[in-house]
Write a protein that holds these residues in place. Structure first.
Motif, PDB file in Angstrom:
ATOM      1  N   CYS A 193       7.936   1.335   3.857  1.00  0.00           N
ATOM      2  CA  CYS A 193       8.449   0.806   2.575  1.00  0.00           C
ATOM      3  C   CYS A 193       7.549   1.237   1.418  1.00  0.00           C
ATOM      4  O   CYS A 193       7.438   0.527   0.421  1.00  0.00           O
TER       5      CYS A 193
ATOM      6  N   HIS B 187      11.255  -0.365   8.867  1.00  0.00           N
ATOM      7  CA  HIS B 187      10.662  -1.373   7.977  1.00  0.00           C
ATOM      8  C   HIS B 187      11.119  -2.777   8.401  1.00  0.00           C
ATOM      9  O   HIS B 187      10.319  -3.706   8.480  1.00  0.00           O
TER      10      HIS B 187
ATOM     11  N   HIS C 258       3.585  -8.279   2.798  1.00  0.00           N
ATOM     12  CA  HIS C 258       3.995  -7.262   3.756  1.00  0.00           C
ATOM     13  C   HIS C 258       3.864  -5.877   3.147  1.00  0.00           C
ATOM     14  O   HIS C 258       4.195  -5.665   1.988  1.00  0.00           O
ATOM     15  N   SER C 259       3.372  -4.967   3.958  1.00  0.00           N
ATOM     16  CA  SER C 259       3.420  -3.567   3.573  1.00  0.00           C
ATOM     17  C   SER C 259       3.415  -2.761   4.862  1.00  0.00           C
ATOM     18  O   SER C 259       2.722  -3.108   5.808  1.00  0.00           O
ATOM     19  N   CYS C 260       4.244  -1.728   4.918  1.00  0.00           N
ATOM     20  CA  CYS C 260       4.195  -0.858   6.090  1.00  0.00           C
ATOM     21  C   CYS C 260       4.435   0.567   5.622  1.00  0.00           C
ATOM     22  O   CYS C 260       4.819   0.788   4.471  1.00  0.00           O
TER      23      CYS C 260
HETATM   24 ZN    ZN Z   1       7.754  -2.379   5.144  1.00  0.00          ZN
END
Ligand code: ZN
Length: 479
Positions: free
Chosen positions: A429, A445, A424-426
């Motif tokens: 974050c 997030h 996961h990455s957004c």
């Molecule tokens: Zn995130």
């Protein structure tokens, strides 16, 4: 009796099966009438013939979700060996996966095959005159196929300006998904600005559906009485006929309630929900969501059967007990999984839709998923609440308290590691400092982590494989 090998040989007909199917049809011209080659070829082409070496079944999926049987033919030397049964069983399975609702066929009144269809669970619905002799019309209702992904409903119960800020922040984040397509809000517990803003966003097209919650937890908290709730909702729902979902007013059992009190509340819910439903205009009835309560399978099934008889088509379940040494893990209890399994089974029989109320963090949903308990829709407030309390979660993980420096898991290195393992990455974050200081970044997030979980991109169910099967007989729980 059908053998395994026979069943595995039954499948959708291919072009090379055409000569054999045509020969079979011709040999049975007396029963089937003349079946023309072009018709059979077209049916094979549109995947509407099932066959094996000893027979074939020709059907048609109609637009009104009725699958009609045209021809069923088995070579005489192979009759009474389960060939017909295998073909009909596969037709049923295939129709289910194609979202058909009913199987239908006609059979001459004097034919032995009537008993065959009866044994396969078909119901005689009519007798028609027919060209040469009377025909029995047989039907079989199909339970709904389980959805593979539930639809996420964002539970929004803050003020209008708070919600507006989050919508704007989401846009800045650049994620093309829209987590606010379906929202659940509780007008009795929110300022008027909430409804105003949500309706405005619906008119703009960002929100597709707005569900109104009944706000029964206000009764739970002793703020209003159940009777007051019934009165207020009656007015509210009639005044807001633009909404897309209406949760019926329930009397919510608490985990601390005695079995006797739970039974009382189940009866109260059933009595008032059905009466409330019956007094509502048709527009609201069609969109009603009836809460299911109970501590035993019998209570759960009583709720569903009563709602089904009343004409309610969507039910909601929200008695999620949690288990585990640390309640923040928010694992669903064995008892609530067993109850929910009962809800899904009965609802599927009656073709009712199932909503999950207030499910916890993504790990809770993963627990459902690992048991193949998939609702049609679910809502959660955890992404918002956890963020507000300084906590974040990733797909498949429990909550991590960020604002208090607790240990290794709240360091920058640990965060980067988690992003990697959960894939996961957004944009919310990217920096641990930002996550520590901004409530809205944590909320956004968490919301992204929810969407990732539901999409199943990261749904490898890390750490959530149940070690024991759930047990229906275990009583208690802290739902
Ligand atoms: Zn995130």
């Amino acid at each position: 009796m059908p053998t395994k090998s026979l069943e595995s040989m039954v499948g959708l007909a291919k072009v090379e099966d055409l000569p054999r199917i045509k020969a079979l049809a011709d040999a049975h011209r007396q029963e089937l009438g003349f079946v023309n080659r072009a018709t059979l070829a077209a049916a094979i082409n549109s995947d509407e013939i099932l066959c094996c070496l000893q027979g074939f079944l020709h059907f048609h999926h109609r637009r009104d979700k009725i699958s009609t049987l045209y021809h069923l033919c088995v070579s005489p030397e192979y009759r009474r060996q389960g060939v017909g049964r295998s073909l009909v069983t596969l037709w049923e399975e295939h129709s289910r996966t194609c979202s058909m609702e009913t199987l239908r066929l006609k059979c001459p009144l004097d034919s032995e095959a009537n008993g065959f269809y009866w044994r396969l669970g078909f119901t005689r619905v009519a007798i028609e005159p027919g060209k040469h002799r009377p025909l029995v019309v047989w039907e079989k209702k199909l339970p709904e196929a389980t959805p593979s992904h539930p639809k996420f409903v964002a539970s929004l119960s803050a003020g209008g300006s708070d919600i507006k800020r989050l919508f704007e922040l989401w846009d800045i984040g650049g994620d093309p998904r829209n987590p606010f397509q379906d929202v659940l809000t509780s007008p009795l517990a929110c300022p008027a600005s909430t409804m105003t803003y949500l309706r405005h966003e619906k008119e703009k097209g960002r929100i597709k559906e707005i569900w109104l919650d009944c706000g029964a937890y206000q009764v739970q908290q002793g703020k209003i009485t159940y009777e007051e709730l019934l009165d207020k909702l009656d007015q509210l729902y009639r005044d807001n006929q633009w909404a897309d979902g209406y949760v019926l007013p329930d009397s919510v059992p608490l985990s601390t309630d005695s079995d006797q009190l739970v039974e009382y509340k189940v009866r109260e819910t059933l009595y008032y929900c059905t009466r409330f439903f019956q007094t509502m205009p048709a527009y609201i009835q069609e969109r009603a969501i009836a809460p299911v309560h109970g501590r035993t399978p019998e209570q759960i099934s009583r709720c569903l059967e009563t709602y089904n008889q009343t004409g309610i088509t969507t039910v909601g379940f929200g008695s999620w007990g949690t288990s585990g040494p640390n309640s923040s893990v928010n694992m669903l209890s064995q008892e609530s999984l067993a109850m929910f399994s009962t809800v899904l089974d009965i609802a599927s029989e009656h073709r009712m839709k199932v909503h999950c109320f207030g499910i916890g963090s993504p790990s809770s949903f993963n627990r459902l998923r690992s048991h193949k308990l998939i609702p049609h829709t679910l809502d959660s407030t955890t992404w918002w609440k956890a963020g507000g309390f300084g906590a974040i979660f990733f797909p498949n993980t429990a909550q991590i308290q960020l604002t208090k420096r607790r240990g290794i898991e709240t360091t920058k290195i640990a965060l980067e590691q988690l992003k990697k393992t959960t894939n996961h990455s957004c944009s919310f974050c990217q920096s641990i400092e930002k996550l520590r200081t901004s409530r809205n970044y944590r909320i956004m997030h968490n919301l992204t982590a929810w969407l990732d979980t539901l999409a199943g991109e990261n749904g490898k169910e890390i750490n959530v494989t149940p070690t024991t099967e759930y047990n229906l007989r275990k009583s208690g729980g802290d739902s």
